[in-house]
Design a protein around this motif. Structure first.
Motif, PDB file in Angstrom:
ATOM      1  N   ALA A   2       0.833  -1.199   0.000  1.00 56.42           N
ATOM      2  CA  ALA A   2       0.000   0.000   0.000  1.00 56.42           C
ATOM      3  C   ALA A   2       0.869   1.250   0.000  1.00 56.42           C
ATOM      4  N   ARG A   3       0.414   2.257  -0.696  1.00 55.20           N
ATOM      5  CA  ARG A   3       1.117   3.529  -0.758  1.00 55.20           C
ATOM      6  C   ARG A   3       0.814   4.360   0.484  1.00 55.20           C
ATOM      7  N   VAL A   4       1.810   5.102   0.934  1.00 54.83           N
ATOM      8  CA  VAL A   4       1.658   5.958   2.107  1.00 54.83           C
ATOM      9  C   VAL A   4       0.971   7.249   1.675  1.00 54.83           C
ATOM     10  N   PRO A   5      -0.086   7.669   2.382  1.00 54.52           N
ATOM     11  CA  PRO A   5      -0.729   8.941   2.043  1.00 54.52           C
ATOM     12  C   PRO A   5       0.235  10.111   2.249  1.00 54.52           C
ATOM     13  N   ARG A   6       0.037  11.155   1.489  1.00 57.89           N
ATOM     14  CA  ARG A   6       0.947  12.300   1.509  1.00 57.89           C
ATOM     15  C   ARG A   6       1.086  12.924   2.892  1.00 57.89           C
ATOM     16  N   HIS A   7       0.031  12.968   3.675  1.00 59.49           N
ATOM     17  CA  HIS A   7       0.123  13.596   4.996  1.00 59.49           C
ATOM     18  C   HIS A   7       0.909  12.737   5.989  1.00 59.49           C
ATOM     19  N   GLU A   8       1.252  11.495   5.623  1.00 57.70           N
ATOM     20  CA  GLU A   8       2.044  10.631   6.495  1.00 57.70           C
ATOM     21  C   GLU A   8       3.490  10.483   6.025  1.00 57.70           C
ATOM     22  N   TYR A   9       3.895  11.272   5.046  1.00 58.45           N
ATOM     23  CA  TYR A   9       5.295  11.240   4.595  1.00 58.45           C
ATOM     24  C   TYR A   9       6.201  11.672   5.750  1.00 58.45           C
ATOM     25  N   ILE A  70       9.794   8.418  -2.211  1.00 59.07           N
ATOM     26  CA  ILE A  70       8.460   8.548  -2.813  1.00 59.07           C
ATOM     27  C   ILE A  70       8.257   7.485  -3.890  1.00 59.07           C
ATOM     28  N   ASP A  71       9.291   7.182  -4.662  1.00 61.44           N
ATOM     29  CA  ASP A  71       9.169   6.119  -5.665  1.00 61.44           C
ATOM     30  C   ASP A  71       8.822   4.782  -5.022  1.00 61.44           C
ATOM     31  N   ARG A  72       9.371   4.510  -3.853  1.00 63.34           N
ATOM     32  CA  ARG A  72       9.155   3.221  -3.192  1.00 63.34           C
ATOM     33  C   ARG A  72       7.900   3.170  -2.333  1.00 63.34           C
TER      34      ARG A  72
END
Length: 89
Positions: A2-9, A70-72
């Motif tokens: 699953a991709r990490v949402p932007r607010h959790e970067y 971000i790519d990963r």
């Protein structure tokens, strides 16, 4: 995965993305940082104060690591999750 949402970067990814339009913008800043560091390093042989410009390599490293992270784990597109919080900078 699953991709990490932007607010959790991670904070360092958010800092490197601040004001940068996207992946190509980060690559441009990486190239400019390396070029600026090289230029300062070369000019530092005539004026040693310019050796401080080699610190731009740290910025280039941060931009490059953010691109890889971000790519990963993230996404370069818009954050499409309905419960995503907006970035507040």
């Amino acid at each position: 995965m699953a991709r990490v949402p932007r607010h959790e970067y991670p904070w360092w990814v958010k800092v490197s993305l601040c004001g940068v339009p996207g992946r190509m913008g980060l690559w441009a800043f990486t190239a400019l940082s390396v070029l600026g560091s090289f230029t300062c390093g070369m000019y530092g042989f005539w004026d040693p104060r310019f050796f401080w410009g080699l610190g731009l390599l740290l910025a280039a490293l941060m931009y490059w690591r953010s691109i890889r992270w971000i790519d990963r784990h993230g996404s370069w597109g818009p954050d499409t999750e309905p419960d995503a919080e907006p970035d507040h900078w």
